[in-house]
Design a protein around this motif. Structure first.
Motif, PDB file in Angstrom:
ATOM      1  N   ALA A 249     -14.005  -4.216  -4.840  1.00 18.31           N
ATOM      2  CA  ALA A 249     -14.117  -4.835  -3.555  1.00 18.31           C
ATOM      3  C   ALA A 249     -12.995  -5.390  -2.871  1.00 18.31           C
ATOM      4  O   ALA A 249     -12.736  -5.271  -1.714  1.00 18.31           O
ATOM      5  N   TYR A 250     -12.139  -5.934  -3.501  1.00 22.16           N
ATOM      6  CA  TYR A 250     -10.439  -6.295  -3.162  1.00 22.16           C
ATOM      7  C   TYR A 250      -9.953  -5.221  -2.265  1.00 22.16           C
ATOM      8  O   TYR A 250      -9.452  -5.311  -1.307  1.00 22.16           O
ATOM      9  N   ALA A 251     -10.078  -4.030  -3.078  1.00 22.15           N
ATOM     10  CA  ALA A 251      -9.186  -2.707  -2.493  1.00 22.15           C
ATOM     11  C   ALA A 251     -10.072  -2.427  -1.362  1.00 22.15           C
ATOM     12  O   ALA A 251      -9.477  -2.061  -0.246  1.00 22.15           O
ATOM     13  N   GLU A 252     -11.460  -2.370  -1.275  1.00 23.04           N
ATOM     14  CA  GLU A 252     -12.143  -1.868  -0.051  1.00 23.04           C
ATOM     15  C   GLU A 252     -11.694  -2.948   1.334  1.00 23.04           C
ATOM     16  O   GLU A 252     -11.747  -2.341   2.156  1.00 23.04           O
ATOM     17  N   ARG A 253     -11.838  -4.217   0.830  1.00 23.08           N
ATOM     18  CA  ARG A 253     -11.524  -5.135   2.007  1.00 23.08           C
ATOM     19  C   ARG A 253     -10.283  -4.930   2.768  1.00 23.08           C
ATOM     20  O   ARG A 253      -9.829  -5.122   3.465  1.00 23.08           O
ATOM     21  N   TRP A 254      -9.411  -4.534   1.638  1.00 15.37           N
ATOM     22  CA  TRP A 254      -7.912  -4.601   2.029  1.00 15.37           C
ATOM     23  C   TRP A 254      -7.796  -3.520   2.861  1.00 15.37           C
ATOM     24  O   TRP A 254      -7.002  -3.698   4.009  1.00 15.37           O
ATOM     25  N   LEU A 255      -8.312  -2.254   2.607  1.00 12.26           N
ATOM     26  CA  LEU A 255      -8.207  -1.236   3.332  1.00 12.26           C
ATOM     27  C   LEU A 255      -8.760  -1.198   4.772  1.00 12.26           C
ATOM     28  O   LEU A 255      -8.371  -0.848   5.809  1.00 12.26           O
ATOM     29  N   MET A 256      -9.925  -2.011   4.793  1.00  7.31           N
ATOM     30  CA  MET A 256     -10.899  -2.295   6.096  1.00  7.31           C
ATOM     31  C   MET A 256     -10.102  -3.151   7.048  1.00  7.31           C
ATOM     32  O   MET A 256     -10.042  -2.846   8.399  1.00  7.31           O
ATOM     33  N   HIS A 257      -9.577  -4.240   6.667  1.00  5.03           N
ATOM     34  CA  HIS A 257      -8.984  -5.319   7.335  1.00  5.03           C
ATOM     35  C   HIS A 257      -7.607  -5.563   7.236  1.00  5.03           C
ATOM     36  O   HIS A 257      -7.076  -6.357   8.237  1.00  5.03           O
ATOM     37  N   ARG A 260      -0.450  -5.702   9.021  1.00  2.66           N
ATOM     38  CA  ARG A 260       1.052  -6.379   8.668  1.00  2.66           C
ATOM     39  C   ARG A 260       1.035  -7.827   8.988  1.00  2.66           C
ATOM     40  O   ARG A 260       1.768  -8.655   8.461  1.00  2.66           O
ATOM     41  N   ILE A 261       0.165  -8.121  10.283  1.00  2.00           N
ATOM     42  CA  ILE A 261       0.152  -9.461  10.714  1.00  2.00           C
ATOM     43  C   ILE A 261      -0.724 -10.507   9.848  1.00  2.00           C
ATOM     44  O   ILE A 261      -0.382 -11.475   9.605  1.00  2.00           O
ATOM     45  N   ARG A 262      -1.897  -9.731   9.455  1.00  3.22           N
ATOM     46  CA  ARG A 262      -2.786 -10.483   8.741  1.00  3.22           C
ATOM     47  C   ARG A 262      -3.214  -9.699   7.481  1.00  3.22           C
ATOM     48  O   ARG A 262      -3.929  -8.747   7.396  1.00  3.22           O
ATOM     49  N   PRO A 263      -2.298 -10.095   6.489  1.00  2.00           N
ATOM     50  CA  PRO A 263      -2.470  -9.150   5.189  1.00  2.00           C
ATOM     51  C   PRO A 263      -3.681  -9.735   4.403  1.00  2.00           C
ATOM     52  O   PRO A 263      -3.701 -10.168   3.380  1.00  2.00           O
ATOM     53  N   TYR A 264      -4.866  -9.179   4.854  1.00  3.59           N
ATOM     54  CA  TYR A 264      -6.117  -9.675   4.115  1.00  3.59           C
ATOM     55  C   TYR A 264      -6.208  -8.820   2.873  1.00  3.59           C
ATOM     56  O   TYR A 264      -6.357  -7.863   2.485  1.00  3.59           O
ATOM     57  N   CYS A 265      -6.363  -9.760   1.774  1.00  2.00           N
ATOM     58  CA  CYS A 265      -6.517  -9.277   0.412  1.00  2.00           C
ATOM     59  C   CYS A 265      -5.294  -8.796  -0.249  1.00  2.00           C
ATOM     60  O   CYS A 265      -5.450  -8.414  -1.364  1.00  2.00           O
ATOM     61  N   LYS A 266      -4.309  -9.004   0.284  1.00  2.00           N
ATOM     62  CA  LYS A 266      -3.044  -8.416  -0.068  1.00  2.00           C
ATOM     63  C   LYS A 266      -2.460  -8.857  -1.332  1.00  2.00           C
ATOM     64  O   LYS A 266      -2.342  -8.566  -2.321  1.00  2.00           O
ATOM     65  N   GLY A 346     -12.442   7.477  -5.040  1.00  2.30           N
ATOM     66  CA  GLY A 346     -13.509   7.789  -4.330  1.00  2.30           C
ATOM     67  C   GLY A 346     -13.140   8.054  -2.791  1.00  2.30           C
ATOM     68  O   GLY A 346     -13.408   8.893  -2.139  1.00  2.30           O
ATOM     69  N   THR A 347     -11.948   7.178  -2.376  1.00  2.00           N
ATOM     70  CA  THR A 347     -11.639   7.274  -0.959  1.00  2.00           C
ATOM     71  C   THR A 347     -10.814   8.577  -0.808  1.00  2.00           C
ATOM     72  O   THR A 347     -10.841   9.323   0.116  1.00  2.00           O
TER      73      THR A 347
END
Length: 359
Positions: A249-257, A260-266, A346-347
């Protein structure tokens, strides 16, 4: 001050609440869940002193139960208890996000007067008084889309894994970035972001919360008892699968959102990859060529475990709880990294990943 108190006390009487619960082979847990909801609905109806007689028929209970292929009689029970039951099409992959979306759609179509929706998992039961306190909070906080409270494990003493779940649910009170599977939400807010992402096999709640926050809605956790949860997690295999799902889930959310300005789940993803992948691989390589350096690197794990333990002790946690949390948090990085690899594979292959279930 008196006016505000009156508004709070009367908020639940003036608001129509609907319920979406999801489950699969929950057995007695589902019974406890439905009973806890019906009990509160009867109390609300009594306090209103008006409206329909909630006698136990599906025409009056604003409860939708979404079943994902149960074989234990869950559908029969939910129907007899007064729920509107939706059985998901077996030809499409099951996900909690899909179940909640379809339940939400059915609830709104059948009960258009609903203004607030309480989402709850079938392995949880609603705590007495929660609806009144949560609704009162929303009544005086119009910018809050979601309110959630304290979710507790029913049997934290049953296993160290259950105990860990109970500690993970104990998150700070106040404005939050996300909620879990149990929460009360405004219909207006959840419809504004079109609900959950049905393609996600995990982490759909925080992903939806991110989209809500982008629309200037707030997520809030209050210091009130909300639900009792029965993880029923008694084996290391279950612990492994649950953490693999989290890493996925962390990896999927990182890729989705993530940007560079908002590093979600990074930050979470870097931690998983470092402790669960880079460091152990480095240790193995150096042990073969430079044993001293390899041993020094291996010390990072107990040192980090001690650091987490001391941090928990400063939070006035017991020694037992601190040991469980610090030890399992570090061990959990390995299955989380496996989940990241599973998502990556999977991706790259373009193939969808089936839901990762731990029970």
């Amino acid at each position: 001050m008196a006016d505000e108190k009156d508004r709070k006390s009367g908020a639940i009487q003036n608001t129509c609440i609907g319920f979406v619960l999801i489950g699969r082979n929950e057995g007695e847990r589902l019974r406890n869940c439905v009973d806890s909801i019906v009990e509160q609905l009867l109390l609300i109806n009594r306090d209103k002193k008006q409206g329909p007689d909630l006698s136990g028929t599906s025409d009056v209970f604003p409860i939708v139960y979404v079943d994902s292929g149960s074989t234990d009689g869950s559908v029969t029970y939910a129907t007899s208890a007064g729920c509107t039951v939706l059985e998901l099409d077996l030809r499409e992959p099951f996900t909690a996000a899909r179940a909640r979306n379809e339940g939400l759609k059915l609830l709104i179509n059948k009960f258009p007067q609903v203004e607030l929706i309480q989402f709850i998992d079938g392995d949880c039961s609603l705590q007495p008084g929660w609806l009144g306190k949560a609704t009162a909070f929303l009544a005086v906080n119009p910018k809050v889309a979601i309110v959630c409270g304290r979710r507790r494990e029913v049997y934290p003493q049953k296993s160290i894994y259950n105990a860990l779940c109970d500690m993970e649910w104990d998150t700070p009170v106040g404005e939050a970035k996300a909620c879990g599977g149990d929460f009360l939400v405004r219909k207006e807010a959840i419809l504004s972001v079109k609900g959950f992402n049905p393609a996600m096999i995990a982490g759909e709640e925080p992903e939806m919360c991110l989209r809500l926050r982008k629309r200037k809605w707030a997520i809030w956790r209050i210091h009130e008892e909300m639900t009792l949860h029965d993880a029923d997690m008694t084996s290391f295999r279950q612990f492994w699968l649950r953490n693999a799902r989290a890493g996925f889930a962390y990896a999927e959310r990182w890729l989705m959102h993530s940007t560079r300005i908002r590093p979600y789940c990074k930050r979470e993803l870097l931690s998983i990859c470092f402790w669960g992948g880079f460091l152990p691989i480095s240790i193995v390589l150096f042990m073969a060529t430079m044993p001293v350096l390899g041993f020094a690197l291996a010390l990072a794990y107990p040192l980090m475990t001690i650091r987490i333990f001391l941090r928990r002790m400063k939070m006035r946690s017991s020694v037992r709880k601190s040991l469980i949390f610090s030890g399992l948090t570090q061990i959990g990085k390995f299955p989380q990294f496996f989940g990241v690899l599973k998502f990556t594979a999977g991706t790259l292959s373009g193939k969808s990943t089936p839901i990762i279930e731990y029970k």
